[in-house]
Design a protein around this motif. Structure first.
Motif, PDB file in Angstrom:
ATOM      1  N   GLN A 186      -9.629   1.472   3.239  1.00 26.80           N
ATOM      2  CA  GLN A 186     -10.819   1.976   3.921  1.00 26.80           C
ATOM      3  C   GLN A 186     -10.605   1.997   5.427  1.00 26.80           C
ATOM      4  O   GLN A 186      -9.728   1.303   5.954  1.00 26.80           O
ATOM      5  CB  GLN A 186     -12.038   1.100   3.610  1.00 26.80           C
ATOM      6  N   GLN A 187     -11.426   2.812   6.099  1.00 24.75           N
ATOM      7  CA  GLN A 187     -11.496   2.797   7.556  1.00 24.75           C
ATOM      8  C   GLN A 187     -12.704   1.948   7.941  1.00 24.75           C
ATOM      9  O   GLN A 187     -13.846   2.313   7.646  1.00 24.75           O
ATOM     10  CB  GLN A 187     -11.649   4.224   8.100  1.00 24.75           C
ATOM     11  N   TRP A 199      -9.452  -3.383   2.260  1.00 27.58           N
ATOM     12  CA  TRP A 199     -10.696  -4.140   2.392  1.00 27.58           C
ATOM     13  C   TRP A 199     -11.077  -4.790   1.067  1.00 27.58           C
ATOM     14  O   TRP A 199     -11.203  -4.118   0.040  1.00 27.58           O
ATOM     15  CB  TRP A 199     -11.789  -3.198   2.856  1.00 27.58           C
ATOM     16  N   ALA A 200     -11.261  -6.107   1.096  1.00 25.17           N
ATOM     17  CA  ALA A 200     -11.611  -6.865  -0.110  1.00 25.17           C
ATOM     18  C   ALA A 200     -13.124  -6.942  -0.266  1.00 25.17           C
ATOM     19  O   ALA A 200     -13.828  -7.293   0.682  1.00 25.17           O
ATOM     20  CB  ALA A 200     -11.022  -8.266  -0.038  1.00 25.17           C
ATOM     21  N   ASP A 243      -4.160  -2.440  -3.417  1.00 23.75           N
ATOM     22  CA  ASP A 243      -4.717  -2.238  -4.769  1.00 23.75           C
ATOM     23  C   ASP A 243      -4.802  -3.547  -5.544  1.00 23.75           C
ATOM     24  O   ASP A 243      -4.394  -3.631  -6.708  1.00 23.75           O
ATOM     25  CB  ASP A 243      -3.877  -1.234  -5.562  1.00 23.75           C
ATOM     26  N   ALA A 244      -5.336  -4.568  -4.926  1.00 23.45           N
ATOM     27  CA  ALA A 244      -5.375  -5.888  -5.562  1.00 23.45           C
ATOM     28  C   ALA A 244      -6.512  -5.983  -6.565  1.00 23.45           C
ATOM     29  O   ALA A 244      -7.619  -5.504  -6.332  1.00 23.45           O
ATOM     30  CB  ALA A 244      -5.511  -6.978  -4.507  1.00 23.45           C
ATOM     31  N   LEU A 245      -6.218  -6.612  -7.680  1.00 21.92           N
ATOM     32  CA  LEU A 245      -7.230  -7.081  -8.627  1.00 21.92           C
ATOM     33  C   LEU A 245      -7.174  -8.592  -8.548  1.00 21.92           C
ATOM     34  O   LEU A 245      -6.205  -9.218  -8.986  1.00 21.92           O
ATOM     35  CB  LEU A 245      -6.926  -6.592 -10.038  1.00 21.92           C
ATOM     36  N   ARG A 305      -6.408  -2.601  15.778  1.00 23.25           N
ATOM     37  CA  ARG A 305      -5.186  -1.966  15.285  1.00 23.25           C
ATOM     38  C   ARG A 305      -5.220  -1.951  13.765  1.00 23.25           C
ATOM     39  O   ARG A 305      -6.119  -2.509  13.137  1.00 23.25           O
ATOM     40  CB  ARG A 305      -3.953  -2.707  15.792  1.00 23.25           C
ATOM     41  N   SER A 306      -4.214  -1.303  13.197  1.00 17.90           N
ATOM     42  CA  SER A 306      -4.113  -1.204  11.743  1.00 17.90           C
ATOM     43  C   SER A 306      -4.054  -2.582  11.116  1.00 17.90           C
ATOM     44  O   SER A 306      -3.478  -3.525  11.676  1.00 17.90           O
ATOM     45  CB  SER A 306      -2.863  -0.402  11.378  1.00 17.90           C
ATOM     46  N   GLY A 307      -4.653  -2.708   9.925  1.00 15.28           N
ATOM     47  CA  GLY A 307      -4.674  -3.994   9.250  1.00 15.28           C
ATOM     48  C   GLY A 307      -3.290  -4.525   8.934  1.00 15.28           C
ATOM     49  O   GLY A 307      -3.076  -5.741   8.899  1.00 15.28           O
ATOM     50  N   ALA A 308      -2.307  -3.626   8.706  1.00 19.04           N
ATOM     51  CA  ALA A 308      -0.947  -4.068   8.426  1.00 19.04           C
ATOM     52  C   ALA A 308      -0.329  -4.777   9.608  1.00 19.04           C
ATOM     53  O   ALA A 308       0.625  -5.544   9.456  1.00 19.04           O
ATOM     54  CB  ALA A 308      -0.087  -2.874   8.023  1.00 19.04           C
TER      55      ALA A 308
END
Length: 752
Positions: free
Chosen positions: A294-295, A308-309, A241-243, A261-264
């Motif tokens: 997002q996927q 996703w940025a 949840d970045a601003l 794989r997962s972004g984490a």
């Protein structure tokens, strides 16, 4: 009677003095147990005055809300006053919640009469739970950060370095493939104002001259230790949840994730593995960036979760190329806790100030902050010079989800039902992670020691980390094997074996399919091997006799051709080989067995012994000749036809004599021609009364010796040059003499 009255007066007087003395003795002690503070209030009615004190001092507001209606006295010096009466002994035994700062206020709190009955062995791996504290109204003062205390509040990571005398953070040096950042240790209270004041240096190269990537500023809802993905994400992608806001100096087209794989679980330095979204058109620009869960489809066609940025295209403002001049430019980030407006300003080289504004989510309780930069194939010196940073700390927790080796598996946020404030509550929860199952809370140095999953916030700033530990599920991996052989034959020209065939050690290929994501891993080994045992990650276990190597191709070693007495190698059907050896042959999981041949030729010419001829067959008797039949009578010869007599030829049409041409009205007197060689004049005299007809025969020939056409009597000829020469001469003399006589007469008459 009178004496008795006086005796009673003395007794009452003595008793009054005694009671008064006792009262003076008891009164100070009793005063310690009297409530002189303002009445206690409920948690819903807490008033929170804010003091803009320096450093991390706390305000000295004495109004507190006490659980179970217990009233306490809070000293303005930060120490609790100890009760002196027996009734107060129950208060002194209660635990205290401490608001940390340069000065601190200790508040006694209620201790629950119940105690945990869990065995100590179960509690040893987590911090002891904290009982419900009092809700203190005091908030920490604004913290002022400058170049002197910068490292007290910020952590440097990657390539970032700090120079205290100048206050300059070099986020990336002027080198390729650098990633650096500096992250705020505590989180910012999102309901209060903050201001970051400083200058930025984006380097001295534009993207057209090999400069990249820029600087990103992120305010997010993850852990204070979280770092965003580098490269095209500029340290913002991958944060919860970045601003964010970025000064981007390199245009990036969209890049599909390569990590399956997962972004984490993707390294923060693996930009290609994480992937990134498309940039707007300007080569250099400033603009806001936000992240959403997002996927995102990866290169294998499957979708994987990513924070996703994406750039807010409506906020983009282009930066001038001359802003990348290696100089510092004024830069400011300010936030209003009431309106939730974030404002960014940047001063260009020409003095013009660019301004961006955006509203933060209203449900945000705390901000983690990180400033990042990176380089790749293109590079720049990228720096931030701090002048000041003023903010108010929030009371927060971190949460991590890791495997048995401490590697991050997933990301989540911490909930603050009472707000991110001291004595507020926090809550975390387990996650369902594909391919993994929960084991326990962190209890060792590898995973980290976990705080309780839920509890109270005892101090401002970071209150610890909740750590959930997972192990990978047993996976039913699908495996397939394929064995490839190599055989070499040695033959002569008659296809006869002249040397033993060579058989190489076979190569076994192993493919392992992961059912969780459909990915296939390929390995190979030497020898005809069976399917091996796999570990939890789907990798084949190595034994003392078999070693599995990751790869989709392998090669058979080169083989030297044997020397055969009396023969020499003349050809082979093996690829890339010569007459001395069979070259190394590459094979893959789809290759067929290799069946190769080397052909030899004899060096000794063989002696040819002719075979015994066979007896000829008995000839056949000749057939009786056939008598020819009598020839037929020849046909009569055909007589030739008489020749055709040609008809009389047509008499040609006589020539047409041209008509007499008309006489010219006046002949043009030509210039004096040359004298002809001869002129022939007819000697025939005409009869009297007839006009003589002249026949002029010219004997003049042209250079081509063509004869001149003779005019007949019937033809009329044009006058020719010198035809009347004699007549002209006579007339000329007459005119000359006449003119002379006329002149003489005129002369005589003109004399007096």
């Amino acid at each position: 009677m009178e004496r008795g009255w006086k005796r009673h007066q003395r007794l009452w007087l003595f008793s009054g003095v005694l009671v008064f003395g006792v009262g003076l003795t008891v009164l100070p002690a009793a005063a310690d147990g009297v409530d002189t503070a303002p009445p206690a209030t409920t948690a819903d009615a807490v008033s929170t005055p804010i003091s803009h004190a320096t450093n991390s001092d706390v305000t000295t507001d004495q109004s507190v809300t006490v659980a179970d209606s217990v009233t306490h006295h809070v000293s303005t010096t930060g120490a609790a006053v100890a009760p002196t009466n027996a009734a107060a002994n129950n208060v002194t035994s209660r635990p205290t919640a401490t608001v940390m700062g340069s000065d601190s206020t200790t508040v006694p709190v209620n201790k629950s009469p119940t105690t945990s009955t869990a065995p100590l062995a179960q509690q040893s791996h987590v911090a002891a739970p904290v009982a419900k504290p009092v809700m203190a109204t005091q908030r920490p003062a604004y913290i002022h950060v400058d170049q002197d205390n910068f490292t007290q509040y910020f952590d440097l990571n990657g390539s970032a370095t700090y120079d205290k005398p100048t206050g300059i953070v070099t986020v990336t040096p002027d080198k390729n493939d650098q990633v650096g950042n500096f992250a705020l240790k505590p989180k910012i209270d999102a309901s209060t104002n903050f201001t970051l004041l400083g200058q930025v240096n984006l380097g001295n190269r534009t993207s057209a001259t090999g400069g990249a990537d820029g600087i990103g500023f992120a305010f997010h809802n993850g852990n204070s230790t979280d770092i965003g993905n580098a490269g095209g994400n500029l340290g913002i992608g991958g944060l919860i949840d970045a601003l964010g806001f970025k000064l981007d100096t390199w245009h990036n087209g969209a890049h599909m994730p390569e990590a399956l794989r997962s972004g984490a679980q993707v390294s923060t330095t693996d930009a290609n593995g994480y992937g990134w979204a498309n940039d707007p058109d300007p080569a250099q620009f400033g603009g806001f960036v936000t992240t959403t869960d997002q996927q995102i489809k990866a290169i294998d066609g499957h979708a994987y979760d990513r924070w996703w940025a994406q750039t807010d295209f409506n906020s983009v403002q282009a930066l001038q190329s001359n802003d990348l001049n290696g100089q510092f430019h004024n830069f400011k980030v300010s936030y209003d806790g009431q309106s939730r407006e974030l404002q960014v300003t940047y001063e260009e080289t020409n003095g013009h100030v660019l301004t961006w504004t955006k509203l933060a989510p209203v449900d945000r309780q705390a901000f983690a902050m990180v400033v990042s930069a990176s380089t790749g194939g293109a590079k720049n010196l990228q720096q931030f010079k701090l002048e000041s940073f003023d903010f108010q700390q929030a009371a927060t927790m971190n949460v991590q989800y890791v495997d048995l080796n401490g590697r991050q598996l997933a990301q989540a946020t911490v909930n603050y039902p009472d707000g991110a404030v001291v004595n507020g509550t926090y809550a975390t929860s387990q996650l369902d992670i594909s391919g993994y199952h929960f084991v326990n809370m962190g209890d060792n140095p590898t995973t980290g020691i976990s705080s309780p999953a839920n509890g109270y916030l005892n101090r401002v700033g970071d209150n610890g980390t909740v750590i959930y530990v997972y192990d990978q599920n047993p996976v039913d991996y699908a495996t397939t094997t394929r064995v490839v052989h190599e055989m070499i034959h040695y033959l002569n020209e008659q296809q006869q074996v002249i040397a033993p065939s060579y058989q190489a050690q076979p190569i076994t290929f192993l493919q392992v399919k992961d059912p969780t994501n459909g990915s296939i891993s390929t390995y190979y080994s030497l020898g005809n091997n069976e399917v091996p045992l796999l570990n939890t990650a789907g990798q084949p276990l190595v034994t003392s006799t078999v070693r599995w190597i990751p790869g989709e191709a392998s090669t058979f070693s080169p083989v030297t051709n044997p020397n055969v007495q009396g023969y020499q190698a003349v050809s082979t059907d093996a690829l890339n080989s010569n007459l001395s050896e069979i070259a190394a042959q590459m094979v893959t999981t789809t290759s067929k067995d290799l069946d190769l041949t080397v052909y030899y030729q004899s060096l000794i010419a063989p002696t040819m012994i002719p075979d015994k001829p066979s007896e000829p067959a008995k000839p056949d008797l000749p057939q009786v000749p056939i008598v020819p039949s009598e020839p037929g009578k020849p046909a009569e010869p055909v007589l030739s036809q008489r020749p055709i007599i040609p008809s009389t030829p047509v008499k040609p049409t006589p020539l047409v004599v041209p008509t007499t041409p008309a006489m010219p009205t006046k002949p043009v007197v030509p210039s004096r021609p040359s004298r002809p060689d001869q002129m022939a004049v007819s000697t025939k005299h005409p009869t009297r009364g007839q006009q003589p007809k002249r026949v002029i025969v010219s004997t003049i020939r042209s250079r081509s010796q063509r004869p001149v056409t003779t005019l007949t009597d019937k033809q009329v000829t044009l006058p020719r040059t010198n035809e009347n020469v004699a007549t002209v001469n006579w007339w000329a003399w007459i005119l000359v003499i006449g003119g002379w006589l006329g002149s003489l007469v005129w002369w005589r008459r003109s004399r007096p």
